[in-house]
Scaffold this motif. Structure first.
Motif, PDB file in Angstrom:
ATOM      1  N   ALA B  10       0.844  -1.207   0.000  1.00 29.34           N
ATOM      2  CA  ALA B  10       0.000   0.000   0.000  1.00 29.34           C
ATOM      3  C   ALA B  10       0.869   1.244   0.000  1.00 29.34           C
ATOM      4  CB  ALA B  10      -0.892  -0.007   1.232  1.00 29.34           C
ATOM      5  N   PHE B  13       1.607   3.274  -3.256  1.00 30.66           N
ATOM      6  CA  PHE B  13       0.602   4.198  -3.768  1.00 30.66           C
ATOM      7  C   PHE B  13       0.895   5.610  -3.326  1.00 30.66           C
ATOM      8  CE2 PHE B  13      -2.162   0.584  -4.579  1.00 30.66           C
ATOM      9  CZ  PHE B  13      -2.592   0.958  -5.837  1.00 30.66           C
ATOM     10  N   LEU B  77      -5.058  10.176   0.244  1.00 29.97           N
ATOM     11  CA  LEU B  77      -5.536   8.828  -0.110  1.00 29.97           C
ATOM     12  C   LEU B  77      -6.774   8.883  -1.004  1.00 29.97           C
ATOM     13  CD1 LEU B  77      -5.152   7.085   3.371  1.00 29.97           C
ATOM     14  CD2 LEU B  77      -3.562   7.049   1.436  1.00 29.97           C
ATOM     15  N   GLY B  78      -7.288  10.087  -1.234  1.00 31.75           N
ATOM     16  CA  GLY B  78      -8.442  10.226  -2.105  1.00 31.75           C
ATOM     17  C   GLY B  78      -9.758  10.423  -1.377  1.00 31.75           C
ATOM     18  N   TYR B  79      -9.702  10.519  -0.060  1.00 33.27           N
ATOM     19  CA  TYR B  79     -10.916  10.662   0.731  1.00 33.27           C
ATOM     20  C   TYR B  79     -11.122  12.111   1.161  1.00 33.27           C
ATOM     21  CZ  TYR B  79     -10.140   5.617   1.112  1.00 33.27           C
ATOM     22  OH  TYR B  79      -9.912   4.290   0.838  1.00 33.27           O
ATOM     23  N   LYS B 181     -17.648  -1.795  10.794  1.00 34.56           N
ATOM     24  CA  LYS B 181     -16.483  -2.664  10.961  1.00 34.56           C
ATOM     25  C   LYS B 181     -15.481  -1.949  11.860  1.00 34.56           C
ATOM     26  CE  LYS B 181     -16.967  -5.033   6.516  1.00 34.56           C
ATOM     27  NZ  LYS B 181     -16.292  -5.409   5.235  1.00 34.56           N
ATOM     28  N   ILE B 248      -0.696   1.858   7.182  1.00 32.78           N
ATOM     29  CA  ILE B 248      -0.947   0.973   6.036  1.00 32.78           C
ATOM     30  C   ILE B 248      -2.174   0.104   6.303  1.00 32.78           C
ATOM     31  CG2 ILE B 248      -0.043  -1.013   4.761  1.00 32.78           C
ATOM     32  CD1 ILE B 248       2.753   0.253   5.081  1.00 32.78           C
ATOM     33  N   SER B 249      -2.279  -0.416   7.538  1.00 30.91           N
ATOM     34  CA  SER B 249      -3.452  -1.247   7.865  1.00 30.91           C
ATOM     35  C   SER B 249      -4.733  -0.433   7.782  1.00 30.91           C
ATOM     36  CB  SER B 249      -3.297  -1.851   9.264  1.00 30.91           C
ATOM     37  OG  SER B 249      -2.279  -2.835   9.270  1.00 30.91           O
ATOM     38  N   GLN B 251      -5.185   2.130   5.779  1.00 27.74           N
ATOM     39  CA  GLN B 251      -5.452   2.336   4.352  1.00 27.74           C
ATOM     40  C   GLN B 251      -6.215   1.158   3.772  1.00 27.74           C
ATOM     41  OE1 GLN B 251      -2.265   3.675   1.667  1.00 27.74           O
ATOM     42  NE2 GLN B 251      -1.057   4.098   3.495  1.00 27.74           N
ATOM     43  N   ASN B 252      -5.743  -0.032   4.074  1.00 27.55           N
ATOM     44  CA  ASN B 252      -6.387  -1.217   3.497  1.00 27.55           C
ATOM     45  C   ASN B 252      -7.782  -1.427   4.075  1.00 27.55           C
ATOM     46  OD1 ASN B 252      -4.375  -2.038   1.636  1.00 27.55           O
ATOM     47  ND2 ASN B 252      -3.114  -2.636   3.389  1.00 27.55           N
ATOM     48  N   PHE B 255     -10.047   1.095   2.368  1.00 27.11           N
ATOM     49  CA  PHE B 255     -10.315   0.620   1.010  1.00 27.11           C
ATOM     50  C   PHE B 255     -11.394  -0.459   1.039  1.00 27.11           C
ATOM     51  CE2 PHE B 255      -9.740  -2.120  -2.629  1.00 27.11           C
ATOM     52  CZ  PHE B 255      -9.697  -1.210  -3.666  1.00 27.11           C
ATOM     53  N   GLU B 256     -11.281  -1.362   2.005  1.00 22.97           N
ATOM     54  CA  GLU B 256     -12.252  -2.463   2.092  1.00 22.97           C
ATOM     55  C   GLU B 256     -13.647  -1.956   2.448  1.00 22.97           C
ATOM     56  OE1 GLU B 256     -11.401  -5.671   4.935  1.00 22.97           O
ATOM     57  OE2 GLU B 256     -13.572  -5.829   5.231  1.00 22.97           O
ATOM     58  N   TYR B 260     -17.826  -1.363  -0.657  1.00 28.55           N
ATOM     59  CA  TYR B 260     -19.165  -1.964  -0.778  1.00 28.55           C
ATOM     60  C   TYR B 260     -20.259  -0.909  -0.822  1.00 28.55           C
ATOM     61  CZ  TYR B 260     -16.411  -6.004   0.456  1.00 28.55           C
ATOM     62  OH  TYR B 260     -15.442  -6.978   0.483  1.00 28.55           O
TER      63      TYR B 260
END
Lengths: 260, 260
Positions: B10, B13, B77-79, B181, B248-249, B251-252, B255-256, B260
């Protein structure tokens, strides 16, 4: 594609790069003393240099298609992947009883695990694609125990990753200083590695001076990376979320440990 | 660049995309009842659509430059990033005593946390850049407790991330079903959140039906993401590895949950 899709993730790499893959794979015989073993290796032919190398340690069933698939996925990440054989060429357990019978001698005599893994390390270092200064090892279930024992031996490799591994330290734990970085990926409800064993491992790794992380997944039991695992009574159930999350965490871990 | 460098992460990026960033940031007043609060927001102007949105909850000092920097990194990050103000416009603690004094009323009356956070949620949903179907919240230290309380309230957002958060459940915990989550990023040696509190949280989240993960970092205490933290006796020390790994965690995770 990326800029139209806010959010950055290790996943995207895999998605973006599938189309440039040319994965070579094959089997190779090697020895531990006079025990004939058969490894499975895979790498991306598009990469011409020696590659950071990942040993893959199998669950109690043996060096099955499960670890061969993991090796192919590791190769897609740009690494040289080598699926270790602990039991002997062609030896695979079918029933839980057979698998337990194959694993038990290594649980009874943990030094056997190191013997097999050191033989695998020796074998991979002879292969022309391997950057022997950048080696890591991952393992699943029994294989998780194996890579933890490798780290416990004080071996000079970059890192180890245990997926739903067995965690108990050897009775005669030599308590070497642990040089390999350690990532443990665990289901919180894993009956084969209950919370008290996770805590004991955390204490052990701390005392051994290890750089360690434990990722604990809620509502997750043993064998969560195995799509065929579906035995709630036995405590082995596939869980897609934990499978995906643990694989991404492994990717970032490997990237980190190979970066130096 | 990537193909010459085996390994996917990650991180890459962020490195690869710094050069295309055009980050807009500003402050905005909003209200919780008659309490004037001042948020700080940031976003990448290169993205024209409504963006998944991340609320950032500050440590006990208040809405300091620390969270403003985090907001800028989230924007990269795009948010859409919104740093929440819990204390009131311009209110910042200087000494540990001042910070503790600012935080204590919220620890004594946890419903105040939800009141502030719901005011922030209301405020961000009025902003034209916000995709109000894709909202998550992250928090640091006291802010970690805040986002956990938000999740505990059963709020319908995608996810929450706690960095070295305080973990204790409210005394009158309503035990709502947790929809968000949950990712908890914790130093194993954090004196403000000892192992037994981590375990209690894991039990609580499981009972509330949450999709949760806890990442535990060895040899790591409180405030590991804060480069200014350097008080071993107090239990607050910056740790670069855990800072990097936890980001990094996150970020992922984002993303997850936004996928949805």
């Amino acid at each position: 594609m990326l800029y139209g899709n806010p959010g950055k993730s290790a996943e995207i790499f895999v998605i973006n790069n599938e189309d440039v893959m040319a994965i070579i794979s094959n089997k190779v015989d090697y020895l531990d003393g006079d025990i004939l073993l058969e490894g499975f290796f895979a790498f991306d032919d598009a990469i011409k240099s020696r590659r950071p190398t990942v040993l893959i340690n199998h669950p109690w069933a043996g060096r099955s298609p499960f670890v061969e698939e993991k090796a192919l996925k590791i190769a897609e990440l740009g690494y040289f992947a080598f699926a270790v054989d602990m039991y002997g060429k062609g030896v695979l357990g079918q029933s839980n009883e057979e698998c337990a019978g194959l694993m038990q001698p290594f649980m009874d005599e943990r030094s056997l695990i190191l013997s097999r893994l050191n033989a695998a390390l020796y074998a991979v270092k002879l292969l022309p694609w391997v950057d022997d200064n950048k080696i890591a090892a991952i393992g699943f279930c029994f294989g998780g125990l194996c890579v933890l024992d490798l780290a416990r031996s004080g071996v000079d490799i970059k890192g180890v990753v245990s997926f739903h591994g067995l965690l108990g330290a050897p009775e005669q734990n030599q308590a070497h200083a642990i040089k390999a970085k350690v990532l443990v990926l665990q289901g919180h409800d894993d009956p084969m590695a209950p919370v008290d064993q996770v805590f004991a491992l955390q204490q052990e790794l701390t005392q051994a001076g290890a750089d360690w992380q434990v990722h604990s997944y809620g509502n997750t039991v043993h064998a969560f990376t195995n799509p065929l695992a579906n035995d709630p009574d036995f405590g082995t159930v596939y869980k897609a979320e934990a499978d995906k999350r643990s694989w991404i965490s492994m990717q970032n871990f490997l990237f980190e440990v190979f970066a130096y």
